[in-house]
Motif scaffolding. Structure first.
Motif, mmCIF file in Angstrom:
data_model
loop_
_atom_site.group_PDB
_atom_site.id
_atom_site.type_symbol
_atom_site.label_atom_id
_atom_site.label_comp_id
_atom_site.label_asym_id
_atom_site.label_seq_id
_atom_site.Cartn_x
_atom_site.Cartn_y
_atom_site.Cartn_z
ATOM 1 N N GLY A 25 0.800 -1.217 0.000
ATOM 2 C CA GLY A 25 0.000 0.000 0.000
ATOM 3 C C GLY A 25 0.831 1.264 0.000
ATOM 4 N N VAL A 26 1.976 1.217 -0.662
ATOM 5 C CA VAL A 26 2.828 2.407 -0.737
ATOM 6 C C VAL A 26 3.274 2.619 -2.179
ATOM 7 C CG1 VAL A 26 3.696 2.183 1.612
ATOM 8 C CG2 VAL A 26 4.880 1.038 -0.272
ATOM 9 N N SER A 27 4.055 3.639 -2.411
ATOM 10 C CA SER A 27 4.560 3.891 -3.759
ATOM 11 C C SER A 27 5.814 3.068 -3.999
ATOM 12 C CB SER A 27 4.913 5.363 -3.923
ATOM 13 O OG SER A 27 6.127 5.633 -3.266
ATOM 14 N N ILE A 28 6.174 2.896 -5.242
ATOM 15 C CA ILE A 28 7.371 2.119 -5.545
ATOM 16 C C ILE A 28 8.614 2.809 -4.999
ATOM 17 C CG2 ILE A 28 6.423 0.952 -7.562
ATOM 18 C CD1 ILE A 28 7.962 2.962 -9.272
ATOM 19 N N THR A 29 8.588 4.117 -4.955
ATOM 20 C CA THR A 29 9.727 4.835 -4.385
ATOM 21 C C THR A 29 9.946 4.392 -2.953
ATOM 22 O OG1 THR A 29 8.973 6.733 -5.634
ATOM 23 C CG2 THR A 29 10.745 7.085 -4.038
ATOM 24 N N ALA A 30 8.849 4.347 -2.223
ATOM 25 C CA ALA A 30 8.949 3.943 -0.821
ATOM 26 C C ALA A 30 9.630 2.583 -0.719
ATOM 27 C CB ALA A 30 7.564 3.894 -0.195
ATOM 28 N N VAL A 31 9.209 1.673 -1.578
ATOM 29 C CA VAL A 31 9.787 0.332 -1.547
ATOM 30 C C VAL A 31 11.278 0.398 -1.848
ATOM 31 C CG1 VAL A 31 9.746 -1.955 -2.567
ATOM 32 C CG2 VAL A 31 7.614 -0.697 -2.257
ATOM 33 N N SER A 32 11.596 1.089 -2.926
ATOM 34 C CA SER A 32 12.994 1.204 -3.316
ATOM 35 C C SER A 32 13.822 1.751 -2.163
ATOM 36 C CB SER A 32 13.115 2.107 -4.532
ATOM 37 O OG SER A 32 14.471 2.319 -4.861
ATOM 38 N N HIS A 33 13.348 2.837 -1.599
ATOM 39 C CA HIS A 33 14.088 3.463 -0.498
ATOM 40 C C HIS A 33 14.185 2.557 0.717
ATOM 41 C CE1 HIS A 33 13.739 7.875 -2.003
ATOM 42 N NE2 HIS A 33 14.598 7.150 -2.678
ATOM 43 N N ALA A 34 13.071 1.979 1.075
ATOM 44 C CA ALA A 34 13.067 1.112 2.253
ATOM 45 C C ALA A 34 14.106 0.007 2.106
ATOM 46 C CB ALA A 34 11.686 0.510 2.452
ATOM 47 N N LEU A 35 14.094 -0.598 0.933
ATOM 48 C CA LEU A 35 14.968 -1.753 0.719
ATOM 49 C C LEU A 35 16.432 -1.382 0.547
ATOM 50 C CD1 LEU A 35 12.691 -3.444 1.048
ATOM 51 C CD2 LEU A 35 12.701 -4.057 -1.363
ATOM 52 N N ASN A 36 16.681 -0.135 0.157
ATOM 53 C CA ASN A 36 18.062 0.255 -0.056
ATOM 54 C C ASN A 36 18.576 1.188 1.029
ATOM 55 O OD1 ASN A 36 18.257 -1.172 -2.540
ATOM 56 N ND2 ASN A 36 17.076 0.464 -3.492
ATOM 57 N N GLY A 37 17.740 1.391 2.032
ATOM 58 C CA GLY A 37 18.184 2.234 3.147
ATOM 59 C C GLY A 37 18.430 3.670 2.744
#
Lengths: 345, 345
Positions: A25-37
């Motif tokens: 339930g978030v944007s792909i940016t959020a995912v990218s950032h979360a996963l890459n710190g």
DNA sequence: GTGAAAGCGCTAACAC
DNA sequence: GTGTTAGCGCTTTCAC
């Protein structure tokens, strides 16, 4: 196409960042950032995203990621000595197997993948060739086109054996060839040899030239005229057999030091078939151990290189290079001499 | 960043399709089509584009191309036996070096790159792992997670040694383990052994189970009770030394057949240190040749596998699989028995 | 016969 | 803090 029996394309379709984003339930940016710190996300969202990704078994596609300029976690290995040999038949090319095995285990132990790449300068160029984080080039020769290519493309590389004609290039590791040569020569001298002939290969790499230099200076030290023979690497055992005839015709030396195991085996065979006793009349030694030196009768004394140490050093250097650091290099390892029957008096 | 001294990112910036298009005065589509032999272009434009591309030294970026689903010209190699070993130290793991070397040369000779990949199931997953065209998995074990992963992602693979518990999976190649076992056992019997103990490893792979099956049936044929020992692969030489004590306590057999060279070396050492004569009282044989079997005193008789033949077969199968064909598989090769001092009576 | 344009999955400016 | 969006270089429909 039936999903169960085949694949439409070579590429496997995995879970994408989009899938994760939707599910979390978030944007792909959020995912990218979360996963890459990266970026600024609340610890909560970050954790939530991480969990969802794990659950779904998400793994970022390296190709897509790579396109956005990042590291592939893989280094290439190009074997110049084999490229030169023309075919890739490894029989008897011990160093090859040993070095590949060593480099592989060293890379794997560092979490890096190691990709063996065919001659980079021959087309078609292996597709992934220019996508590696860096390269190990074994035994580059003078004006090596592969080295030039890597230079041109700005891909970091290290070499196993220094790059001839490029004294300024420090990023290499190797056994101490000069020391190796002296080890063998002194051993032969200790066993009573006065005159020693050297059989080197024709490839213009450091291995050949360093050994030759050490040999000539060793001869000079002892006031002996050097007896130098050149024999193409690819001539193999047969070439050695033929050369033995020439060596005998030139007058038998007390010992013959062949840089390759195959040449050594051939020379010994050739000498013996002419009735020359080994090691009685002439001793034989090899600069690199292989099935040929071990399997010959009598067994041939040989230098065992240190592929594990060398490849480890090379990967250290390469990793810092990739990280943008300035590693200390070159790094030198030591070879070990196996004294066998061919030099036992 | 200075373009001449460093690189902004890990990825080298080459000539792109755009550059070629601009220079040739055509669209990027035209370039793509011309270079891939697709679409409908006049012979003239096609030639012109090809020339320009060559001149500029253009090479399509594999990453970008790969994203649009095509083949990478690279196959992965994952070594389950080593993954299991925990570390990637190759010392004495002859099969490793031999197989990697063989697979590499076979792949290179076919113009394929070979990528050695660390355990696919351990995170972080090697970035390029899922971008390979296919995989060779050596010695998969029962319920192997790597095999499961490849299945799940629909990536074609072949295995070195059949996948235990999956009799339906045909895409493998291997030496004929049953025949190998009989070769050794018959050899031992011919040298006068009646009772033969088998020391197998604990990995649940075909290698272990096939040999065991052949052994038990061989014993059954001769009306002998099987004497089976299990010893973890990672126990190495030391484990063999310890096991020798147990074997002796159980009553000495006429011969011990150890599937790994390290176990064989250890068992022999252990036996001898207890005053048991080898080969006089007990003979020792190894199921896979290595420095350990060759270097032991007495030298140990051992099976030499056929990594060149096997890896060649595997690559053949894999290539057709990738091409979407239905290759004939499995393919079986033969091992060779080196008779050495440990079984010479 | 040729080219514009839509994406492949991802990262990183840059808005909000 | 979070999301929109513009590409990375390439292939491939689908108009023209």
């Amino acid at each position: 196409m039936d999903e169960r029996t085949g694949r439409e394309v070579a590429r496997a379709q995995g879970i994408t960042i989009k899938d994760v984003a939707r599910r979390a339930g978030v944007s792909i940016t959020a995912v990218s950032h979360a996963l890459n710190g990266k970026g600024t996300l609340s610890a909560a969202t970050r954790a939530h995203i991480r969990e969802t990704a794990d659950e779904m078994g998400y793994a970022a596609d390296a190709l897509a990621r790579g396109m956005r300029s990042s590291t592939m976690g893989a280094v290439g290995l190009v074997l110049r000595s084999l490229d030169a040999l023309g075919d890739y038949k490894p029989e008897g090319v011990d160093v090859f197997e040993k070095f590949v095995g060593a480099a592989a285990s060293q890379a794997l132990a560092r979490g890096l993948s190691l990709m063996l790449v065919p001659d980079l300068t021959r087309s078609p160029v292996p597709p992934l060739a220019f996508s590696m984080d860096g390269y190990i080039v074994t035994n580059p020769h003078r004006d090596d086109p592969v080295v030039a290519l890597l230079d041109r493309r700005g891909i970091p590389y290290v070499t196993y054996g220094s790059a001839p004609g490029r004294p300024d290039f420090p990023y290499w590791a190797s056994e101490d060839d000069a020391a190796s040569a002296r080890l063998v020569l002194d051993h032969l001298a200790a066993r009573g040899a006065r005159t020693v002939a050297l059989v080197r290969g024709t490839d213009a790499n450091a291995w050949n030239s360093e050994h030759e230099a050490a040999y000539t200076s060793w001869c000079a030290d002892r006031g002996l005229p050097p007896r130098l023979y050149e024999l193409a690497e690819r001539a193999g055992v047969e070439g050695g057999v033929d050369l033995a005839r020439r060596i005998a015709a030139d007058g038998l030396p007390d010992a013959v030091f062949c840089l390759t195991g195959r040449h050594a085996a051939g020379v010994q065979e050739g000498l013996m078939s002419q009735g020359v006793e080994v090691p009685g009349r002439v001793m034989v030694a090899a600069g690199s151990d292989s099935e040929h030196s071990r399997g010959a009768r009598p067994t041939i004394s040989a230098l065992e290189l240190d592929p594990v140490g060398s490849s480890g050093a090379l990967l250290d250097i390469l990793q810092s290079l990739i990280a943008g650091e300035r590693p200390t290099a070159p790094r030198i390892t030591q070879a070990h001499l196996w004294e066998r029957a061919s030099t036992k008096r």
